[in-house]
Design a protein around this motif. Structure first.
Motif, PDB file in Angstrom:
ATOM      1  N   ASP A 172       0.808  -1.231  -0.086  1.00  0.00           N
ATOM      2  CA  ASP A 172       0.119   0.058   0.056  1.00  0.00           C
ATOM      3  C   ASP A 172       0.974   1.234  -0.061  1.00  0.00           C
ATOM      4  O   ASP A 172       0.594   2.085  -0.509  1.00  0.00           O
ATOM      5  CB  ASP A 172      -0.804   0.000   1.296  1.00  0.00           C
ATOM      6  N   SER A 188       3.920   1.693  -1.157  1.00  0.00           N
ATOM      7  CA  SER A 188       5.116   1.759  -2.218  1.00  0.00           C
ATOM      8  C   SER A 188       4.651   2.423  -3.637  1.00  0.00           C
ATOM      9  O   SER A 188       5.466   2.262  -4.451  1.00  0.00           O
ATOM     10  CB  SER A 188       5.397   0.251  -2.558  1.00  0.00           C
ATOM     11  N   GLY A 189       3.575   3.305  -3.646  1.00  0.00           N
ATOM     12  CA  GLY A 189       3.361   3.771  -4.839  1.00  0.00           C
ATOM     13  C   GLY A 189       2.413   5.050  -4.464  1.00  0.00           C
ATOM     14  O   GLY A 189       2.153   5.380  -3.636  1.00  0.00           O
ATOM     15  N   PRO A 190       2.025   5.535  -5.750  1.00  0.00           N
ATOM     16  CA  PRO A 190       1.571   7.009  -5.581  1.00  0.00           C
ATOM     17  C   PRO A 190       0.086   7.237  -5.157  1.00  0.00           C
ATOM     18  O   PRO A 190      -0.706   8.159  -5.002  1.00  0.00           O
ATOM     19  CB  PRO A 190       2.173   7.614  -6.771  1.00  0.00           C
ATOM     20  N   LEU A 191      -0.679   5.998  -5.373  1.00  0.00           N
ATOM     21  CA  LEU A 191      -2.083   5.923  -5.162  1.00  0.00           C
ATOM     22  C   LEU A 191      -2.425   6.263  -3.764  1.00  0.00           C
ATOM     23  O   LEU A 191      -1.970   5.468  -2.956  1.00  0.00           O
ATOM     24  CB  LEU A 191      -2.675   4.586  -5.849  1.00  0.00           C
ATOM     25  N   ASP A 192      -3.433   7.071  -3.728  1.00  0.00           N
ATOM     26  CA  ASP A 192      -4.071   7.338  -2.309  1.00  0.00           C
ATOM     27  C   ASP A 192      -4.943   6.008  -1.882  1.00  0.00           C
ATOM     28  O   ASP A 192      -5.322   5.262  -2.794  1.00  0.00           O
ATOM     29  CB  ASP A 192      -4.548   8.721  -2.219  1.00  0.00           C
ATOM     30  N   GLU A 193      -5.492   6.170  -0.493  1.00  0.00           N
ATOM     31  CA  GLU A 193      -6.353   5.067  -0.068  1.00  0.00           C
ATOM     32  C   GLU A 193      -7.398   4.718  -0.823  1.00  0.00           C
ATOM     33  O   GLU A 193      -7.855   3.643  -1.048  1.00  0.00           O
ATOM     34  CB  GLU A 193      -6.345   5.350   1.201  1.00  0.00           C
ATOM     35  N   GLN A 231      -6.653   3.260  -4.123  1.00  0.00           N
ATOM     36  CA  GLN A 231      -6.229   1.599  -3.876  1.00  0.00           C
ATOM     37  C   GLN A 231      -7.467   0.778  -3.551  1.00  0.00           C
ATOM     38  O   GLN A 231      -7.417  -0.293  -4.208  1.00  0.00           O
ATOM     39  CB  GLN A 231      -5.233   1.812  -2.634  1.00  0.00           C
TER      40      GLN A 231
END
Length: 107
Positions: free
Chosen positions: A32, A34-39, A42
């Motif tokens: 969760d 390790s990347g740019p996406l917000d919750e 995700q």
């Protein structure tokens, strides 16, 4: 998330195999973060993956988590609708059904 929505088999697994579940939780947290996406995003992605895998419990769980992260009911349903062209009509309809049960129970 409320424990009332967690299946007994899942709770027993966590109790019987704490080392495994702790490692799984740590892996999930690492993925969760390790990347740019917000919750919110995700959770919508994970919802789509769960629909594609016909994983009823994961669909319900990720629908709840997406809503808690700020997704709207329409956004959550849209994820299931998008499954029509990638996963097939039966998967999409099943996903919509599971999502609507969550919305009708929790909403």
């Amino acid at each position: 998330m409320s424990v009332e929505h967690l299946p007994g088999v899942y709770l027993r697994f966590r109790s019987d195999y704490p080392d495994v579940t702790n490692a799984l939780d740590a892996l999930g947290e690492a993925a969760d973060g390790s990347g740019p996406l917000d919750e919110r995003v995700q959770r919508l992605v994970k919802l789509g993956l769960a629909i594609g895998g016909a994983a009823e419990g994961a669909v319900r769980s990720n629908a709840r988590k997406a809503l808690a992260a700020g997704a709207t009911p329409d956004e959550v349903r849209h994820v299931a609708l998008l499954a029509v062209t990638t996963c097939g009509f039966p998967a999409a309809v099943a996903g919509i059904g599971w999502i609507d049960e969550v919305l009708n129970t929790d909403g």
